[in-house]
Motif scaffolding. Sequence first.
Motif, PDB file in Angstrom:
ATOM      1  N   LEU A 256       0.818  -1.219   0.000  1.00  0.00           N
ATOM      2  CA  LEU A 256       0.000   0.000   0.000  1.00  0.00           C
ATOM      3  C   LEU A 256       0.848   1.264   0.000  1.00  0.00           C
ATOM      4  O   LEU A 256       0.354   2.345  -0.311  1.00  0.00           O
ATOM      5  CB  LEU A 256      -0.939  -0.006   1.212  1.00  0.00           C
ATOM      6  CG  LEU A 256      -2.033  -1.081   1.183  1.00  0.00           C
ATOM      7  CD1 LEU A 256      -2.845  -1.043   2.468  1.00  0.00           C
ATOM      8  CD2 LEU A 256      -2.943  -0.886  -0.026  1.00  0.00           C
ATOM      9  N   ASP A 257       2.136   1.150   0.362  1.00  0.00           N
ATOM     10  CA  ASP A 257       3.003   2.321   0.340  1.00  0.00           C
ATOM     11  C   ASP A 257       3.229   2.830  -1.077  1.00  0.00           C
ATOM     12  O   ASP A 257       3.547   4.007  -1.274  1.00  0.00           O
ATOM     13  CB  ASP A 257       4.348   2.005   0.994  1.00  0.00           C
ATOM     14  CG  ASP A 257       5.074   0.876   0.279  1.00  0.00           C
ATOM     15  OD1 ASP A 257       4.413  -0.116  -0.066  1.00  0.00           O
ATOM     16  OD2 ASP A 257       6.292   0.997   0.062  1.00  0.00           O
ATOM     17  N   VAL A 258       3.047   1.957  -2.095  1.00  0.00           N
ATOM     18  CA  VAL A 258       3.230   2.384  -3.481  1.00  0.00           C
ATOM     19  C   VAL A 258       2.230   3.482  -3.838  1.00  0.00           C
ATOM     20  O   VAL A 258       2.545   4.413  -4.580  1.00  0.00           O
ATOM     21  CB  VAL A 258       3.084   1.187  -4.443  1.00  0.00           C
ATOM     22  CG1 VAL A 258       3.096   1.645  -5.897  1.00  0.00           C
ATOM     23  CG2 VAL A 258       4.221   0.191  -4.210  1.00  0.00           C
ATOM     24  N   ASN A 259       1.015   3.403  -3.282  1.00  0.00           N
ATOM     25  CA  ASN A 259       0.011   4.431  -3.567  1.00  0.00           C
ATOM     26  C   ASN A 259       0.415   5.794  -3.030  1.00  0.00           C
ATOM     27  O   ASN A 259      -0.135   6.814  -3.445  1.00  0.00           O
ATOM     28  CB  ASN A 259      -1.339   4.028  -2.957  1.00  0.00           C
ATOM     29  CG  ASN A 259      -1.908   2.780  -3.592  1.00  0.00           C
ATOM     30  OD1 ASN A 259      -1.308   1.716  -3.515  1.00  0.00           O
ATOM     31  ND2 ASN A 259      -3.047   2.893  -4.238  1.00  0.00           N
ATOM     32  N   ASN A 260       1.382   5.833  -2.120  1.00  0.00           N
ATOM     33  CA  ASN A 260       1.886   7.097  -1.594  1.00  0.00           C
ATOM     34  C   ASN A 260       3.281   7.413  -2.118  1.00  0.00           C
ATOM     35  O   ASN A 260       3.943   8.303  -1.617  1.00  0.00           O
ATOM     36  CB  ASN A 260       1.906   7.046  -0.066  1.00  0.00           C
ATOM     37  CG  ASN A 260       0.544   6.759   0.519  1.00  0.00           C
ATOM     38  OD1 ASN A 260      -0.450   7.343   0.096  1.00  0.00           O
ATOM     39  ND2 ASN A 260       0.476   5.852   1.483  1.00  0.00           N
ATOM     40  N   THR A 261       3.704   6.631  -3.127  1.00  0.00           N
ATOM     41  CA  THR A 261       5.014   6.843  -3.752  1.00  0.00           C
ATOM     42  C   THR A 261       4.878   7.461  -5.137  1.00  0.00           C
ATOM     43  O   THR A 261       5.789   8.150  -5.594  1.00  0.00           O
ATOM     44  CB  THR A 261       5.769   5.496  -3.858  1.00  0.00           C
ATOM     45  OG1 THR A 261       5.871   4.912  -2.564  1.00  0.00           O
ATOM     46  CG2 THR A 261       7.166   5.677  -4.425  1.00  0.00           C
ATOM     47  N   VAL A 262       3.760   7.197  -5.788  1.00  0.00           N
ATOM     48  CA  VAL A 262       3.552   7.660  -7.161  1.00  0.00           C
ATOM     49  C   VAL A 262       2.224   8.406  -7.247  1.00  0.00           C
ATOM     50  O   VAL A 262       1.440   8.439  -6.291  1.00  0.00           O
ATOM     51  CB  VAL A 262       3.552   6.471  -8.149  1.00  0.00           C
ATOM     52  CG1 VAL A 262       4.887   5.745  -8.115  1.00  0.00           C
ATOM     53  CG2 VAL A 262       2.420   5.497  -7.838  1.00  0.00           C
ATOM     54  N   CYS A 263       1.970   8.967  -8.412  1.00  0.00           N
ATOM     55  CA  CYS A 263       0.741   9.722  -8.617  1.00  0.00           C
ATOM     56  C   CYS A 263      -0.469   8.788  -8.655  1.00  0.00           C
ATOM     57  O   CYS A 263      -0.412   7.693  -9.222  1.00  0.00           O
ATOM     58  CB  CYS A 263       0.823  10.510  -9.931  1.00  0.00           C
ATOM     59  SG  CYS A 263       2.019  11.854  -9.895  1.00  0.00           S
TER      60      CYS A 263
END
Length: 612
Positions: A256-263
């Motif tokens: 879920l951290d990917v959703n806060n890493t990219v647009c």
Amino acid sequence: MTCVMLVIQLATTIVPYRAEEITIPADVTPERVPTHIVDYSEAEQTDEQLSSEISKANVICIVYAVNNKKSIEKVTSHWIPLINDNTDKDSSLPSNCSAKNLKNISELFYYAQKAVLHPTGPLYCPEEKRMKPACIKALTRIFKVSDLDNDGILNDNELNFFQRACFNDPLASQALEDVKNVVRKNVIDGVCDNGLTLKGFLFLHTLFIQRGRHETTWTVLRRFVCCLFLHDRDCALSPEELKDLFDVFPYMPWGLDVNNTVCTNDEGWITYQGYLSQWTLTTYLDVQRCLEYLGYLGYSIISEQESQAAAITVMRDKKIDLQKKQTQRSVFRCNVFGDNGSGKSGFLQAFLGRNLTRQNIISEEHMSYYAISTAYVYGQEKYLMLHEVFPDFDVLSDADQACDIVCLAYDASNPHSFEYCARAFKQYFMDTKTPCMMIAAKSDLQETKQLYALTPLEFCRKHKMPPPQAFTCNTADLQRHLHQTHHHGHAPVGSGSLCCFSHARLRCNRCTFCHLQNFINSELVQTGKAKLYTAILSRHVTQADLKSSTFWLRVSVGATVFAVLGFAMYRVLLKQRGSNANPTFARLVPKSFCAVLPTTMVYGVNPSFQLS
């Protein structure tokens, strides 16, 4: 690969107890694999030597005499239990052969090689007469890769794609019909709309294995790794689509951290731009893992390459780029330093277009220390990667120092915040050529005098850095300011937003546009312009002149000529600066990725990464 074959020969009085070791070269075997044969005889060797040879062998062949009852009984009473205690190798059916008549000798070694290269154990459970779950899962992935239009059926074109990918030879029309007829006779719903379903596909491979054609299934498994990207044309991956995408992986690669890493879009779904950005980040941070992911996604199959390593291009060293003042790389790495509470996390999230309202709903456990998106440099799209560095360090690692630009962020409302930035700069970056810039975060709050010997502005002037850039993420329009770089690479001067990283130079250098803008907007020029305007109107221009159309025509022509000449000079300077001082920011870069497969809604994989 070399096949090591251990031959256990029961003692007889007719032949020598033990033969010399023999190697069969690869070019005389059907599988093109060299085979090293090691003989063993209990009459000459010990049990310890036998255990050692068993551990090194890929396949074991027990030889017994069919005319010797004692020899036959010892196979089941002694040799097979002994081997089973020392190894987990699969057993195979007995084969009749004769050294005297040369009967089935070559077949014996062929099946021995086959047992190593195409083992039955991982594929099939003979007791239950069905394929094992791992084999079913792998073949299901392969089916999804071959199903190019994602309709759950392999039509004739897709079956031929599968056939070419695995065996380099398409099937004739009659052969295709024969395959489908076999499935129709044995499996309900194995064929649908004249195409092969997943159920029929799995049946065919079960049939291959049951008929002893393990090599067919193994060839497919070794040639294929699979990919499927369901897309509904909204340029974003919903949670269901993301799960479906990575269903071809043995594990979920993105958290879920990917959703806060990219647009992401307003619903928090990863956008197409974010999808490409995450692949760029993965490649930059761990190229081996990227290759693993490409394997699961079937890059080599879809792009018809030998392996996913074809996706990597090795570029020249960054030092050469700096010497030549130009580069072809297009990923910029910026390490962000700052004390606790300085606003680093908000800075990263704001780069992705998230204001405070959206940032406040991000849970701490899903917060990311990276942010990556695109920016424009001289009209070209580049990737900019931000990395938040932990402030509690004693010695900065090489990875944290190895970046293309450094951002030192401090809380403008906290009097103790700037000291950390000054200390980090002087300790690690003052004597390097890494471009650095100060970020005055939380600029929407009341600015407080920093408890340091120099003010942030004085510090920047002393060390020949651009002045501190005022920044706040407490605005809904931050993304526009961050990405307002299409023509000149900087956010508007005096807008209170972030000066774009992509034009940062060796500390004191800024782009030609900004030099001209600063000069035009400087107090000296503005004062001189006002005085000149007053002098002209009060002393040299009469009331009649002001009403004369000829006067205004001359003024207009003069202003036009001045503007054209000024713009031409600016273009020349900018072009020269662009050719001689192109920023050198990336080590690893995808030129393109995930080209859309024609006439489908499925994204394939077509990356071209660059690795320095």
